[in-house]
Design a protein around this motif. Sequence first.
Motif, PDB file in Angstrom:
ATOM      1  N   GLN A 233      -4.038 -32.496  -7.212  1.00 43.12           N
ATOM      2  CA  GLN A 233      -2.676 -31.997  -7.017  1.00 43.12           C
ATOM      3  C   GLN A 233      -2.303 -32.139  -5.548  1.00 43.12           C
ATOM      4  O   GLN A 233      -2.991 -31.618  -4.678  1.00 43.12           O
ATOM      5  CB  GLN A 233      -2.560 -30.540  -7.445  1.00 43.12           C
ATOM      6  CG  GLN A 233      -1.190 -29.932  -7.202  1.00 43.12           C
ATOM      7  CD  GLN A 233      -0.091 -30.670  -7.950  1.00 43.12           C
ATOM      8  OE1 GLN A 233      -0.253 -31.016  -9.109  1.00 43.12           O
ATOM      9  NE2 GLN A 233       1.025 -30.917  -7.276  1.00 43.12           N
TER      10      GLN A 233
ATOM     11  N   THR B 212       1.801 -27.884  -3.000  1.00 46.48           N
ATOM     12  CA  THR B 212       1.822 -26.682  -3.826  1.00 46.48           C
ATOM     13  C   THR B 212       3.042 -25.826  -3.534  1.00 46.48           C
ATOM     14  O   THR B 212       2.962 -24.610  -3.371  1.00 46.48           O
ATOM     15  CB  THR B 212       0.532 -25.857  -3.627  1.00 46.48           C
ATOM     16  OG1 THR B 212       0.389 -25.529  -2.236  1.00 46.48           O
ATOM     17  CG2 THR B 212      -0.683 -26.614  -4.119  1.00 46.48           C
TER      18      THR B 212
ATOM     19  N   GLY C  20       4.749 -28.032  -7.227  1.00 48.14           N
ATOM     20  CA  GLY C  20       3.314 -28.265  -7.190  1.00 48.14           C
ATOM     21  C   GLY C  20       2.509 -27.127  -7.780  1.00 48.14           C
ATOM     22  O   GLY C  20       1.500 -27.360  -8.454  1.00 48.14           O
ATOM     23  N   ARG C  21       2.937 -25.884  -7.556  1.00 45.88           N
ATOM     24  CA  ARG C  21       2.218 -24.748  -8.141  1.00 45.88           C
ATOM     25  C   ARG C  21       2.310 -24.765  -9.663  1.00 45.88           C
ATOM     26  O   ARG C  21       1.338 -24.471 -10.362  1.00 45.88           O
ATOM     27  CB  ARG C  21       2.766 -23.425  -7.609  1.00 45.88           C
ATOM     28  CG  ARG C  21       2.337 -23.083  -6.200  1.00 45.88           C
ATOM     29  CD  ARG C  21       2.603 -21.624  -5.887  1.00 45.88           C
ATOM     30  NE  ARG C  21       3.988 -21.244  -6.128  1.00 45.88           N
ATOM     31  CZ  ARG C  21       4.981 -21.390  -5.247  1.00 45.88           C
ATOM     32  NH1 ARG C  21       4.726 -21.931  -4.058  1.00 45.88           N
ATOM     33  NH2 ARG C  21       6.210 -21.007  -5.539  1.00 45.88           N
TER      34      ARG C  21
ATOM     35  N   LEU D   6      -0.030 -27.392 -10.776  1.00 44.45           N
ATOM     36  CA  LEU D   6      -1.407 -26.923 -10.598  1.00 44.45           C
ATOM     37  C   LEU D   6      -1.832 -26.025 -11.766  1.00 44.45           C
ATOM     38  O   LEU D   6      -2.945 -26.139 -12.294  1.00 44.45           O
ATOM     39  CB  LEU D   6      -1.510 -26.178  -9.268  1.00 44.45           C
ATOM     40  CG  LEU D   6      -2.890 -25.817  -8.739  1.00 44.45           C
ATOM     41  CD1 LEU D   6      -3.789 -27.033  -8.613  1.00 44.45           C
ATOM     42  CD2 LEU D   6      -2.740 -25.114  -7.374  1.00 44.45           C
TER      43      LEU D   6
ATOM     44  N   CYS E  35      -7.064 -30.688  -4.168  1.00 43.17           N
ATOM     45  CA  CYS E  35      -5.761 -30.058  -3.960  1.00 43.17           C
ATOM     46  C   CYS E  35      -5.377 -30.229  -2.497  1.00 43.17           C
ATOM     47  O   CYS E  35      -6.073 -29.736  -1.596  1.00 43.17           O
ATOM     48  CB  CYS E  35      -5.824 -28.575  -4.332  1.00 43.17           C
ATOM     49  SG  CYS E  35      -4.263 -27.687  -4.124  1.00 43.17           S
TER      50      CYS E  35
ATOM     51  N   VAL F 261      -2.668 -29.578   0.551  1.00 44.39           N
ATOM     52  CA  VAL F 261      -1.612 -28.650   0.956  1.00 44.39           C
ATOM     53  C   VAL F 261      -1.117 -29.020   2.348  1.00 44.39           C
ATOM     54  O   VAL F 261      -1.830 -29.651   3.130  1.00 44.39           O
ATOM     55  CB  VAL F 261      -2.105 -27.190   0.940  1.00 44.39           C
ATOM     56  CG1 VAL F 261      -2.416 -26.742  -0.484  1.00 44.39           C
ATOM     57  CG2 VAL F 261      -3.338 -27.013   1.832  1.00 44.39           C
TER      58      VAL F 261
ATOM     59  N   LYS G 268      -2.627 -22.145   3.582  1.00 43.78           N
ATOM     60  CA  LYS G 268      -3.129 -22.435   2.235  1.00 43.78           C
ATOM     61  C   LYS G 268      -4.464 -23.173   2.280  1.00 43.78           C
ATOM     62  O   LYS G 268      -5.258 -23.078   1.337  1.00 43.78           O
ATOM     63  CB  LYS G 268      -2.114 -23.269   1.455  1.00 43.78           C
ATOM     64  CG  LYS G 268      -0.821 -22.543   1.105  1.00 43.78           C
ATOM     65  CD  LYS G 268       0.115 -23.454   0.329  1.00 43.78           C
ATOM     66  CE  LYS G 268       1.406 -22.753  -0.039  1.00 43.78           C
ATOM     67  NZ  LYS G 268       2.325 -23.649  -0.794  1.00 43.78           N
TER      68      LYS G 268
ATOM     69  N   ALA H 265      -7.933 -23.281  -5.156  1.00 41.13           N
ATOM     70  CA  ALA H 265      -6.711 -23.722  -5.821  1.00 41.13           C
ATOM     71  C   ALA H 265      -6.290 -22.731  -6.894  1.00 41.13           C
ATOM     72  O   ALA H 265      -5.093 -22.535  -7.142  1.00 41.13           O
ATOM     73  CB  ALA H 265      -6.920 -25.106  -6.435  1.00 41.13           C
TER      74      ALA H 265
ATOM     75  N   ALA I 253      -2.559 -20.910  -7.514  1.00 47.41           N
ATOM     76  CA  ALA I 253      -1.856 -21.028  -8.788  1.00 47.41           C
ATOM     77  C   ALA I 253      -1.824 -19.727  -9.575  1.00 47.41           C
ATOM     78  O   ALA I 253      -1.326 -19.709 -10.701  1.00 47.41           O
ATOM     79  CB  ALA I 253      -2.521 -22.114  -9.633  1.00 47.41           C
TER      80      ALA I 253
ATOM     81  N   ALA J  33      -8.497 -25.952  -1.468  1.00 50.13           N
ATOM     82  CA  ALA J  33      -7.359 -26.700  -0.947  1.00 50.13           C
ATOM     83  C   ALA J  33      -7.641 -27.176   0.469  1.00 50.13           C
ATOM     84  O   ALA J  33      -8.295 -26.489   1.259  1.00 50.13           O
ATOM     85  CB  ALA J  33      -6.106 -25.824  -0.973  1.00 50.13           C
TER      86      ALA J  33
END
Length: 352
Positions: free
Chosen positions: A7, A10, A14-15, A18, A32, A34, A39, A44, A48, A57
């Motif tokens: 991903q 976020t 993005g969230r 995720l 992930c 970011v 973050k 991750a 989420a 992340a």
Amino acid sequence: MPYRVIQWATGSMGRTSLRRIIDHPDLELVGCYVYSADKAGRDAGELARRDPTGVIATDDIDAILALDADVVMHMPRITLPYDAMNANVARLLASGKNVISTAGFHYPPAQPDDHAAPLAAACAAGGVSLAGLGVNPGAIVERVTLAATGLCSRLDRIVINETVDASSMASPQFVFGLMGFGAAPDADITRGPLAAMYSALFSEVLYLAAAGLDDPVARIAPDHDVTIAPRTITLPAGTIAAGTVAATRWRWTATLTSGAEITLSILWTADPGLHPEDGRGHWTIDILGRPNIRLTVAIDEGDPAAPPSRALTDATVAVAIAGIPAVVAAPPGFFAYPAPPAFRARFPEHRR
């Protein structure tokens, strides 16, 4: 074996992605990326609002490039200029990862060669595909509208109108930056960098639709305008002063080689009450020919307590995630879904 997924970004989009990845039985989250330092270093799952995943992340692109993954779900906020994301996307592709983006890349052949060629070369180097998928761009024109033209025996004109209510949006960067709200009326944002970015993005919709109709674009003419706030308007993202921009309408008409036209109009507004003429729905599609076809498409939220923007976010992410198997299986290069059975003036073996 599940698809191994990274991903990228976020934010709100993005969230949501995720969460869908973590919850999906056929997907495995392996990375992930970011943008914010606060973050980076967090699990991750925490980002989420899920149980820990063991995936931490990172804001280090080299760490992402080193991962073994089938696909990157690329979901940053669209940036100025339009090609600002190309270098990172090319690096992801060259590292052997398919990329599905909701932030552009819907039909790179519509862009100048110095934009598209490095991306094509990266696809070839990595043996992977690049896809731009979403609702608009991505589905409303290129799939829904084209499918409806298959009901016509003659096609003269297509008019697609989109209305987006921004009154509940909370991001100042998006509302006052990418939407252009709050700008002085003499700033003429319809001719500046914002207009250039949206023209680049949405020209891909028009070129891809034209390709689906087997009727190439001859020219594209812009016709943008703004609505000035008659009063002070307060949004979650901030305040729009009276006398400044409260809505932007981005509109292009593509004339095709046959003479048929496609008009794409996108209205973003801080107050839908300023536009009583735009009340038919989120999208209206008018296909003029023989016969005329009229569609209204609404994507809304069943939960009245949920933010109105959630429904469109859910739909955009759903389209992107549903595309993973097709994109991973596609030959290297630029991915686009085959056009549905659309209007064609000639059969394939008798093309112009």
